[in-house]
Design a protein around this motif. Structure first.
Motif, PDB file in Angstrom:
ATOM      1  N   LEU A 134       1.334  -1.338  -0.614  1.00  0.00           N
ATOM      2  CA  LEU A 134      -0.057   0.329  -0.153  1.00  0.00           C
ATOM      3  C   LEU A 134       1.217   1.314   0.076  1.00  0.00           C
ATOM      4  O   LEU A 134       1.847   1.340   0.497  1.00  0.00           O
ATOM      5  N   VAL A 135       0.671   1.807  -1.029  1.00  0.00           N
ATOM      6  CA  VAL A 135       1.423   3.122  -1.140  1.00  0.00           C
ATOM      7  C   VAL A 135       0.376   4.911  -0.965  1.00  0.00           C
ATOM      8  O   VAL A 135      -0.515   4.479  -1.388  1.00  0.00           O
ATOM      9  N   ARG A 136       0.977   6.073  -0.855  1.00  0.00           N
ATOM     10  CA  ARG A 136       0.171   7.222  -0.694  1.00  0.00           C
ATOM     11  C   ARG A 136      -0.063   7.337  -2.465  1.00  0.00           C
ATOM     12  O   ARG A 136       0.164   6.989  -3.987  1.00  0.00           O
ATOM     13  N   VAL A 137      -1.434   7.657  -2.434  1.00  0.00           N
ATOM     14  CA  VAL A 137      -1.894   8.163  -4.228  1.00  0.00           C
ATOM     15  C   VAL A 137      -0.773   9.724  -4.456  1.00  0.00           C
ATOM     16  O   VAL A 137      -0.859  10.337  -3.856  1.00  0.00           O
ATOM     17  N   ARG A 138      -0.823   9.496  -5.659  1.00  0.00           N
ATOM     18  CA  ARG A 138       0.803  10.124  -6.341  1.00  0.00           C
ATOM     19  C   ARG A 138      -0.238  10.917  -8.022  1.00  0.00           C
ATOM     20  O   ARG A 138      -0.636   9.717  -8.854  1.00  0.00           O
ATOM     21  N   LEU A 139       0.743  11.676  -7.912  1.00  0.00           N
ATOM     22  CA  LEU A 139       0.069  12.668  -9.583  1.00  0.00           C
ATOM     23  C   LEU A 139       0.957  13.061 -10.311  1.00  0.00           C
ATOM     24  O   LEU A 139       2.371  13.539  -9.532  1.00  0.00           O
ATOM     25  N   PHE A 140       0.776  12.398 -10.844  1.00  0.00           N
ATOM     26  CA  PHE A 140       1.972  12.446 -12.246  1.00  0.00           C
ATOM     27  C   PHE A 140       1.779  13.906 -12.947  1.00  0.00           C
ATOM     28  O   PHE A 140       0.717  13.529 -13.880  1.00  0.00           O
ATOM     29  N   SER A 156     -12.413  15.451  -4.896  1.00  0.00           N
ATOM     30  CA  SER A 156     -12.187  14.304  -4.263  1.00  0.00           C
ATOM     31  C   SER A 156     -12.606  13.022  -3.998  1.00  0.00           C
ATOM     32  O   SER A 156     -11.720  12.597  -3.438  1.00  0.00           O
ATOM     33  N   ASN A 157     -13.441  12.990  -5.106  1.00  0.00           N
ATOM     34  CA  ASN A 157     -14.194  11.664  -4.829  1.00  0.00           C
ATOM     35  C   ASN A 157     -13.030  11.121  -6.085  1.00  0.00           C
ATOM     36  O   ASN A 157     -12.938   9.709  -5.719  1.00  0.00           O
ATOM     37  N   VAL A 158     -12.372  11.626  -6.912  1.00  0.00           N
ATOM     38  CA  VAL A 158     -11.442  10.677  -7.790  1.00  0.00           C
ATOM     39  C   VAL A 158     -10.681  10.289  -6.880  1.00  0.00           C
ATOM     40  O   VAL A 158     -10.010   9.184  -6.749  1.00  0.00           O
ATOM     41  N   TRP A 159      -9.707  11.525  -6.334  1.00  0.00           N
ATOM     42  CA  TRP A 159      -9.111  11.270  -4.696  1.00  0.00           C
ATOM     43  C   TRP A 159      -9.177   9.998  -4.361  1.00  0.00           C
ATOM     44  O   TRP A 159      -8.528   8.582  -3.552  1.00  0.00           O
ATOM     45  N   GLN A 160      -9.980   9.939  -2.882  1.00  0.00           N
ATOM     46  CA  GLN A 160     -11.267   8.670  -2.626  1.00  0.00           C
ATOM     47  C   GLN A 160     -11.206   7.710  -3.361  1.00  0.00           C
ATOM     48  O   GLN A 160     -11.082   6.273  -3.036  1.00  0.00           O
ATOM     49  N   LEU A 161     -12.122   7.384  -4.693  1.00  0.00           N
ATOM     50  CA  LEU A 161     -10.921   5.959  -5.223  1.00  0.00           C
ATOM     51  C   LEU A 161     -10.225   5.532  -5.817  1.00  0.00           C
ATOM     52  O   LEU A 161     -10.139   4.778  -4.858  1.00  0.00           O
ATOM     53  N   ALA A 162      -9.086   6.566  -5.738  1.00  0.00           N
ATOM     54  CA  ALA A 162      -8.004   6.015  -6.275  1.00  0.00           C
ATOM     55  C   ALA A 162      -7.605   5.380  -4.812  1.00  0.00           C
ATOM     56  O   ALA A 162      -6.707   4.441  -5.019  1.00  0.00           O
ATOM     57  N   ASP A 163      -7.595   6.139  -3.805  1.00  0.00           N
ATOM     58  CA  ASP A 163      -7.267   5.804  -2.190  1.00  0.00           C
ATOM     59  C   ASP A 163      -8.193   4.094  -1.907  1.00  0.00           C
ATOM     60  O   ASP A 163      -7.247   3.279  -1.813  1.00  0.00           O
ATOM     61  N   LYS A 164      -9.337   3.606  -2.486  1.00  0.00           N
ATOM     62  CA  LYS A 164      -9.420   2.734  -2.328  1.00  0.00           C
ATOM     63  C   LYS A 164      -9.061   1.876  -3.335  1.00  0.00           C
ATOM     64  O   LYS A 164      -8.461   0.361  -2.910  1.00  0.00           O
ATOM     65  N   VAL A 165      -8.541   1.623  -4.950  1.00  0.00           N
ATOM     66  CA  VAL A 165      -7.646   1.022  -5.295  1.00  0.00           C
ATOM     67  C   VAL A 165      -6.486   0.714  -5.054  1.00  0.00           C
ATOM     68  O   VAL A 165      -6.311   0.043  -4.735  1.00  0.00           O
ATOM     69  N   ALA A 166      -5.695   1.872  -3.813  1.00  0.00           N
ATOM     70  CA  ALA A 166      -4.479   1.172  -3.607  1.00  0.00           C
ATOM     71  C   ALA A 166      -4.753   0.476  -2.196  1.00  0.00           C
ATOM     72  O   ALA A 166      -3.631   0.205  -2.139  1.00  0.00           O
TER      73      ALA A 166
END
Length: 218
Positions: free
Chosen positions: A12-18, A37-47
């Motif tokens: 598990l790692v933190r979501v990052r932006l390229f 924020s919904n996009v980040w929340q989903l990214a965190d779910k996948v992470a």
């Protein structure tokens, strides 16, 4: 959104932006952009399911905003223009030891992902309420692909999504296709936190996305 597994077991790692303004193939430290924020929340779910997640900024910090003319915006932000950058992101991940990459595209981003799936640049894919994706695109897909469609969607109506599914089946491409009743285009990321019904529908799709990736990575 790109996800990958290395030779190691789950982590598990933190979501990052390229950020698209980066000219090298190095993955930069976490940055912030106009993603909802919904996009980040989903990214965190996948992470949280054990993936490293990258959310590229394909819009140069210039997302489509309410009231903007979409045709004017697309002149500088056509999905096809983002494919080369997406390939650079993939290359950067491979240089960090990636063994398997999946990509999820939402609305506009679905076109980017389907092009990667046609070129074999990724190992599995998912399109959520896709825009600009054609039947010919789907006929060219070479990797397992999930398609999550809305019942109410002018850009990818259920009839078109069913044609997508038929083409994948005919070409013997592993697929997961689902049309969600009562929801409209964008429901997976445009829901309101205070609306329990919207949240429930979005979370169902989020779990289906995670489950699909889980099936594909083995």
């Amino acid at each position: 959104m790109f996800v990958h597994l290395t030779k190691r077991t789950k982590f598990l790692v933190r979501v990052r932006l390229f950020n698209k303004r980066t000219n090298t193939n190095e993955l930069p430290a976490e940055q912030f952009t106009n993603c909802s924020s919904n996009v980040w929340q989903l990214a965190d779910k996948v992470a949280a399911a054990g993936y490293y997640v990258v959310v590229p900024d394909f819009f140069y910090g210039d997302p489509l905003t309410p009231g903007a003319n979409i045709e004017d915006w697309l002149k500088n932000h056509a999905p096809e223009q983002a494919v080369d950058f997406a390939k650079r992101v993939i290359q950067a991940l491979k240089e960090k030891g990636v063994t398997k990459i999946g990509a999820a595209g939402f609305c506009w981003g679905a076109k980017v992902v389907v092009e990667l799936a046609k070129d074999g640049e990724i190992q599995f894919a998912a399109l959520l309420h896709p825009s600009f994706v054609t039947l010919d695109d789907i006929k060219g897909v070479k990797v397992p692909i999930g398609i999550l469609g809305a019942e109410i969607d002018k850009r990818s109506p259920p009839e078109l999504v069913k044609e997508f599914e038929a083409a994948l089946v005919a070409n013997e491409v592993n697929n997961f296709v689902k049309i969600y009743p009562g929801v409209a285009h964008g429901w997976t990321v445009r829901y309101k936190d205070e609306d329990a019904a919207e949240v429930k529908c979005a979370e169902e799709a989020h779990q289906d996305l995670v489950d699909w990736f889980g099936k594909c990575r083995h």
